[in-house]
Design a protein around this motif. Sequence first.
Motif, PDB file in Angstrom:
ATOM      1  N   VAL A  41      34.144  37.821  42.872  1.00  0.00           N
ATOM      2  CA  VAL A  41      35.479  37.322  42.529  1.00  0.00           C
ATOM      3  C   VAL A  41      36.513  38.324  43.056  1.00  0.00           C
ATOM      4  CG1 VAL A  41      37.015  36.604  40.655  1.00  0.00           C
ATOM      5  CG2 VAL A  41      34.532  36.217  40.464  1.00  0.00           C
ATOM      6  N   PRO A  42      37.492  37.861  43.845  1.00  0.00           N
ATOM      7  CA  PRO A  42      38.506  38.786  44.367  1.00  0.00           C
ATOM      8  C   PRO A  42      39.222  39.541  43.247  1.00  0.00           C
ATOM      9  CG  PRO A  42      38.668  36.666  45.468  1.00  0.00           C
ATOM     10  CD  PRO A  42      37.693  36.490  44.342  1.00  0.00           C
ATOM     11  N   ALA A  43      39.521  40.819  43.497  1.00  0.00           N
ATOM     12  CA  ALA A  43      40.149  41.671  42.480  1.00  0.00           C
ATOM     13  C   ALA A  43      41.526  41.169  42.073  1.00  0.00           C
ATOM     14  CB  ALA A  43      40.240  43.104  42.993  1.00  0.00           C
ATOM     15  N   SER A  44      42.230  40.500  42.971  1.00  0.00           N
ATOM     16  CA  SER A  44      43.592  40.043  42.669  1.00  0.00           C
ATOM     17  C   SER A  44      43.625  38.617  42.127  1.00  0.00           C
ATOM     18  CB  SER A  44      44.469  40.150  43.922  1.00  0.00           C
ATOM     19  OG  SER A  44      43.907  39.368  44.967  1.00  0.00           O
ATOM     20  N   THR A  45      42.493  38.115  41.621  1.00  0.00           N
ATOM     21  CA  THR A  45      42.436  36.752  41.091  1.00  0.00           C
ATOM     22  C   THR A  45      43.311  36.618  39.849  1.00  0.00           C
ATOM     23  OG1 THR A  45      40.219  36.376  41.959  1.00  0.00           O
ATOM     24  CG2 THR A  45      40.893  35.005  40.100  1.00  0.00           C
ATOM     25  N   THR A  46      44.148  35.583  39.858  1.00  0.00           N
ATOM     26  CA  THR A  46      45.038  35.329  38.725  1.00  0.00           C
ATOM     27  C   THR A  46      44.660  34.070  37.958  1.00  0.00           C
ATOM     28  OG1 THR A  46      46.566  34.136  40.173  1.00  0.00           O
ATOM     29  CG2 THR A  46      46.995  36.501  39.810  1.00  0.00           C
ATOM     30  N   ALA A  47      43.837  33.206  38.561  1.00  0.00           N
ATOM     31  CA  ALA A  47      43.376  31.985  37.886  1.00  0.00           C
ATOM     32  C   ALA A  47      42.044  31.591  38.511  1.00  0.00           C
ATOM     33  CB  ALA A  47      44.392  30.860  38.035  1.00  0.00           C
ATOM     34  N   ILE A  48      41.168  31.036  37.683  1.00  0.00           N
ATOM     35  CA  ILE A  48      39.868  30.587  38.195  1.00  0.00           C
ATOM     36  C   ILE A  48      39.399  29.382  37.384  1.00  0.00           C
ATOM     37  CG2 ILE A  48      38.555  32.243  36.822  1.00  0.00           C
ATOM     38  CD1 ILE A  48      36.714  32.521  39.358  1.00  0.00           C
ATOM     39  N   THR A  49      38.958  28.357  38.108  1.00  0.00           N
ATOM     40  CA  THR A  49      38.560  27.098  37.478  1.00  0.00           C
ATOM     41  C   THR A  49      37.220  26.636  38.037  1.00  0.00           C
ATOM     42  OG1 THR A  49      40.880  26.471  37.296  1.00  0.00           O
ATOM     43  CG2 THR A  49      39.288  24.728  36.980  1.00  0.00           C
ATOM     44  N   MET A  50      36.358  26.162  37.168  1.00  0.00           N
ATOM     45  CA  MET A  50      35.070  25.599  37.559  1.00  0.00           C
ATOM     46  C   MET A  50      35.152  24.083  37.420  1.00  0.00           C
ATOM     47  SD  MET A  50      31.357  26.437  35.841  1.00  0.00           S
ATOM     48  CE  MET A  50      31.862  25.892  34.206  1.00  0.00           C
ATOM     49  N   THR A  51      34.860  23.364  38.493  1.00  0.00           N
ATOM     50  CA  THR A  51      34.906  21.904  38.462  1.00  0.00           C
ATOM     51  C   THR A  51      33.644  21.343  39.110  1.00  0.00           C
ATOM     52  OG1 THR A  51      36.107  21.815  40.570  1.00  0.00           O
ATOM     53  CG2 THR A  51      37.433  21.783  38.546  1.00  0.00           C
TER      54      THR A  51
END
Length: 193
Positions: free
Chosen positions: A92-102
């Motif tokens: 997961v990128p270090a600068s991730t601000t949102a993450i969604t599993m679909t």
Amino acid sequence: METGSDAPMQIDAAPMIDAPVTCTTPMMVNLLTNPAFDLTPVGMGWTETQLDSETIVRGDSPIGEDTAPNLAWLGGVPITNGTDALDQTIMVPASTTAITMTGRYQTRTSETTANLDTAKIGIQPMTGTTYIGPTFDASNSTVANAWTDFSVTLPAAMLAGQTVRMHLTSTSGNATLPTSFYIDTLALTATYC
């Protein structure tokens, strides 16, 4: 330089130290390799823990894939307390601000006892069996005879910069009344700078 009261005062503007970087163009990317299970070789990017030697990523299901030619087929084997799994390692990128599993799923069953056969999809650390954040859960009680969407918002702050695994699993409770959990068209979408 004049020293009188009319002389303008000069101030040297020093650059700010440790000023936050502003993200002007966030990017969105699916972190999964082979998210629809359709790349070759079959099952590329995924590790299978099979139930009774039954392949999980396959193209011979009786229901038809959401995106051809393959899908993930968990369960469906008449065995008591059998568990199968499908895993993929993700950075997961270090600068991730949102993450969604679909994704999309179908559930077909012969089971008559509520919630005896179950399936779960979520994110786990590389070691251990706990889940980081919420999961998608299905059972023989959540029958879906057509492709049905699911979506789960995950905790970006807990996942950013981590190497984790996406874990799909099913457990059967009865040797004579199996439940099949079909999964296709997955995405683990990260928004980052």
